[in-house]
Write an enzyme that holds these catalytic residues in place. Structure first.
Site, PDB file in Angstrom:
ATOM      1  CD  GLU A   1      53.582  34.725  34.078  1.00  0.00           C
ATOM      2  OE1 GLU A   1      53.387  35.277  35.182  1.00  0.00           O
ATOM      3  OE2 GLU A   1      53.250  33.568  33.841  1.00  0.00           O
TER       4      GLU A   1
ATOM      5  NE  ARG B   1      49.858  23.948  27.685  1.00  0.00           N
ATOM      6  CZ  ARG B   1      49.729  23.274  28.829  1.00  0.00           C
ATOM      7  NH1 ARG B   1      48.714  22.471  29.018  1.00  0.00           N
ATOM      8  NH2 ARG B   1      50.620  23.399  29.782  1.00  0.00           N
TER       9      ARG B   1
ATOM     10  CB  CYS C   1      52.260  29.829  35.351  1.00  0.00           C
ATOM     11  SG  CYS C   1      51.742  28.179  35.763  1.00  0.00           S
TER      12      CYS C   1
ATOM     13  N   PRO D   1      37.999  28.612  44.325  1.00  0.00           N
ATOM     14  CG  PRO D   1      36.080  28.039  43.095  1.00  0.00           C
ATOM     15  CD  PRO D   1      36.623  28.131  44.509  1.00  0.00           C
ATOM     16  CB  SER D   2      39.517  32.008  39.531  1.00  0.00           C
ATOM     17  OG  SER D   2      39.190  33.220  38.885  1.00  0.00           O
ATOM     18  CD  GLU D   3      36.661  35.105  43.330  1.00  0.00           C
ATOM     19  OE1 GLU D   3      36.525  34.290  44.257  1.00  0.00           O
ATOM     20  OE2 GLU D   3      37.773  35.514  42.950  1.00  0.00           O
TER      21      GLU D   3
ATOM     22  CB  THR E   1      54.408  37.437  42.174  1.00  0.00           C
ATOM     23  OG1 THR E   1      54.789  36.512  41.152  1.00  0.00           O
ATOM     24  CG2 THR E   1      55.559  37.604  43.155  1.00  0.00           C
ATOM     25  CB  ALA E   2      50.735  40.964  43.938  1.00  0.00           C
ATOM     26  CB  VAL E   3      47.471  37.107  45.400  1.00  0.00           C
ATOM     27  CG1 VAL E   3      46.619  36.269  46.340  1.00  0.00           C
ATOM     28  CG2 VAL E   3      46.637  38.246  44.812  1.00  0.00           C
TER      29      VAL E   3
ATOM     30  CD  GLU F   1      52.340  26.527  39.327  1.00  0.00           C
ATOM     31  OE1 GLU F   1      52.891  26.186  38.284  1.00  0.00           O
ATOM     32  OE2 GLU F   1      51.196  26.184  39.640  1.00  0.00           O
TER      33      GLU F   1
HETATM   34  P1  ADP Z   1      45.618  36.003  38.430  1.00  0.00           P
HETATM   35  O1  ADP Z   1      46.272  37.272  38.058  1.00  0.00           O
HETATM   36  O2  ADP Z   1      46.188  34.793  37.850  1.00  0.00           O
HETATM   37  O3  ADP Z   1      44.098  36.060  38.350  1.00  0.00           O
HETATM   38  P2  ADP Z   1      45.414  36.219  41.292  1.00  0.00           P
HETATM   39  O4  ADP Z   1      46.500  35.998  42.234  1.00  0.00           O
HETATM   40  O5  ADP Z   1      44.759  37.574  41.266  1.00  0.00           O
HETATM   41  O6  ADP Z   1      46.038  35.782  39.920  1.00  0.00           O
HETATM   42  O7  ADP Z   1      44.268  35.149  41.509  1.00  0.00           O
HETATM   43  C1  ADP Z   1      44.531  33.799  41.846  1.00  0.00           C
HETATM   44  C2  ADP Z   1      43.560  33.360  42.919  1.00  0.00           C
HETATM   45  O8  ADP Z   1      43.809  34.155  44.093  1.00  0.00           O
HETATM   46  C3  ADP Z   1      42.084  33.588  42.548  1.00  0.00           C
HETATM   47  O9  ADP Z   1      41.301  32.539  43.096  1.00  0.00           O
HETATM   48  C4  ADP Z   1      41.775  34.910  43.250  1.00  0.00           C
HETATM   49  O10 ADP Z   1      40.379  35.090  43.550  1.00  0.00           O
HETATM   50  C5  ADP Z   1      42.585  34.722  44.531  1.00  0.00           C
HETATM   51  N1  ADP Z   1      42.859  35.972  45.265  1.00  0.00           N
HETATM   52  C6  ADP Z   1      43.020  37.223  44.775  1.00  0.00           C
HETATM   53  N2  ADP Z   1      43.270  38.098  45.782  1.00  0.00           N
HETATM   54  C7  ADP Z   1      43.275  37.369  46.934  1.00  0.00           C
HETATM   55  C8  ADP Z   1      43.472  37.665  48.325  1.00  0.00           C
HETATM   56  N3  ADP Z   1      43.723  38.908  48.743  1.00  0.00           N
HETATM   57  N4  ADP Z   1      43.404  36.650  49.209  1.00  0.00           N
HETATM   58  C9  ADP Z   1      43.168  35.398  48.804  1.00  0.00           C
HETATM   59  N5  ADP Z   1      42.974  35.042  47.528  1.00  0.00           N
HETATM   60  C10 ADP Z   1      43.022  36.002  46.596  1.00  0.00           C
END
Ligand code: ADP
Length: 508
Positions: free
Chosen positions: A428, A325, A331, A223-225, A277-279, A297
């Site tokens: 976005e 919302r 997204c 999950p997200s930190e 998109t970058a990740v 996604e």
């Molecule tokens: P947002 O901008 O929506 O936070 P992120 O792509 O940065 O989008 O984050 C979405 C998920 O991807 C989070 O759980 C984040 O910790 C994870 N994440 C970010 N960088 C990496 C990475 N290099 N490898 C794997 N997961 C990542």
């Protein structure tokens, strides 16, 4: 009418307030909150046994091996809610091993047995609705009403896939030679790595884990930190539901390390990701070495087209819901509101009036409809986009600055006369800013709407049925809402173009 369209795959798709609330932080919380005290909320969650701060590996709650932790903060107040384990590659490797071992037993159960465990998980999620919603509001900031809605939505994936578990049918194909019979047997592929964002701390997990477990796969979730507490609570309930130790593992902390371990592992057969998109691109490239399946996604840039012939009340209500919302942090949020010339002035004034009625505040307060943004970086991004638009000729019709509440609160904002050379059009904004873009003809609206490489969701408001079909089909988006602003549902997959590849197929 809500129209959801399936498209061809080619188009796509800190110490713990938790553990003990300090007296001073309680006072601070009360100052901020009307309806529910944050400390009381945390006590309630803790009393339910749902305040988990360690990772889940092989059914055991474990600390990071080096003892490191990260703080989870309340974006509305800056309070530290908890210190959670900050894990990396070693913990992830163990989680993968555990998932891989469990795969050989979980996948051998009957579909009906897996279905029953999932159904029980759904029921437990629903019976702990309030605690889960409180957790989401505390760590993510969304208003309680939306958080309660997310529990319904998130649990619905588990219910839906509990039912679908029993319907993973194969195929019998007419043979090409008389003495042959061709059968297709669908089998689970193995361990799935699921990486999820902060904006839907529960639903983005259940949406990935539900179908995977239903088919017999096992999962390592990251999950997200920013929002691990909801994920950990949901995982606790999964264990209580009888989903076996090791079938669902949760690690969080050092995202690149966890991501790399998942990508490099030959035991992980699929990566499913919702995020930037970058990740997403990194994960797709990184999965190539081990030739994994990938479902992504990524960002959205949803157009919302309001035609001259729209019912203005329906259009205002729908676009308000689609834009604001989660304070514009979804997204599928309407990112570009395209308004036809003939209705522009009338729509703009009614829309501004509706946006004025939105109540900004701490999500724990009953009256709040707009919470804070996730963090300072998010506010800075919004400021940059708004500054770019005004420097190029757009006009602020409402808001346009940080909210007097401070922290990461931003005023619900309407920007008029936005054009396609502005960041508000091309990217976005992920915040409570509604750009209004005037257009003349249907063709121009379709062209503007499709002028992006995102293809997740689109909205349209019109009373003309022929136009609703014509334009829906011309829009290069996986989901099209017609006269409706809320279009997410568990029963429809989102299949999308270019940068978005998402399908419910984590397993086969
Ligand atoms: P947002 O901008 O929506 O936070 P992120 O792509 O940065 O989008 O984050 C979405 C998920 O991807 C989070 O759980 C984040 O910790 C994870 N994440 C970010 N960088 C990496 C990475 N290099 N490898 C794997 N997961 C990542």
């Amino acid at each position: 009418m809500a129209m959801a369209m399936r498209r061809a795959a080619a188009l796509g798709a800190r110490h713990i307030l938790a553990a003990s609330v300090s007296a001073s932080s309680r006072v601070a919380s009360r100052r901020h909150m009307g309806s529910v005290d944050a400390g009381a909320a945390m006590e309630k969650i803790r009393a339910a046994g749902l305040l988990r701060t360690r990772g889940l590996i092989g059914g055991k709650w474990v600390d990071a091996y080096d003892g490191k932790t990260i703080e989870v903060q309340n974006p509305a107040t800056g309070e530290v809610l908890a210190n959670v384990a900050c894990m990396g590659n070693r913990e992830t490797a163990d989680a993968i091993t555990s998932a891989n071992t469990t795969f050989y037993t979980w996948s051998k159960l009957t579909a009906s047995e897996r279905s029953k465990a999932l159904r029980k998980w759904h029921d437990l999620l629903m019976s702990h609705k309030e605690e889960l919603a409180l957790l989401m509001t505390l760590e993510q900031g969304k208003p309680m009403k939306e958080a309660l809605g997310e529990v319904n939505y998130g649990a619905s994936f588990i219910e839906f896939f509990a039912e679908e578990a029993k319907r993973v049918y194969g195929d019998i194909i007419p043979p090409t030679l008389a003495d042959r019979r061709l059968l297709v047997l669908k089998q689970p592929i193995g361990v799935v790595g699921a990486i999820t964002p902060w904006n839907f701390p529960l639903a983005m997990i259940t949406r990935k884990v539900g179908p995977a477990l239903a088919c017999g796969c096992t999962v390592v979730v990251k999950p997200s930190e920013f929002t691990p507490l909801t994920a950990l609570a949901a995982a606790d309930l999964a264990l209580q539901a009888g989903i076996p130790a090791g079938a669902l593992n949760v690690v969080m902390g050092n995202a690149p390390e966890i991501g790399d371990e998942l990508m490099q592992s030959t035991q992980v057969r699929k990566i499913t990701f919702t995020g930037s998109t970058a990740v997403g691109k990194k994960l797709m490239a990184g999965s190539a070495n081990t030739v994994k399946k990938v479902s992504l996604e990524l960002g959205g840039n949803a157009p919302c087209i309001v035609f001259d012939d729209a019912d203005i009340d329906v259009a205002v209500k729908g676009s308000l819901a689609a834009k604001f919302r989660n304070s514009g942090q979804t997204c599928v949020c309407a990112n570009r509101i395209l308004v036809q010339e003939g209705i522009y002035e009338k729509f703009a004034s009614a829309f501004v009036k509706a946006v004025q009625s939105l109540q900004v505040g701490n999500g724990l307060e009953e009256s709040t409809s707009q919470g804070p943004l996730i963090n300072e970086a998010a506010v800075q991004k919004v400021e940059k986009f708004v500054g770019d638009a005004t420097s190029k000729g757009a006009n602020i019709m409402l808001g346009g600055k940080r909210h007097s509440l401070g922290m990461s609160f931003y005023e619900p904002t309407v920007v008029g006369n936005v054009s396609n050379d502005m960041l508000l059009f091309s990217e976005e904004v992920f915040g409570p800013v509604a750009p209004l873009i005037p257009f003349k003809t249907e063709e121009e609206a379709i062209h503007l709407a499709n002028d992006t490489n995102a293809g997740l969701a689109a909205y349209m408001f019109t009373k003309n049925i022929a136009r609703s079909w014509r334009v829906s089909e011309a829009l290069e988006y996986g989901l099209v809402g017609v006269n409706e602003g809320l279009i997410s549902t568990e029963v429809i997959e989102r299949q999308i173009k270019s940068l978005n590849l998402l399908r419910y197929e984590p397993t086969m």
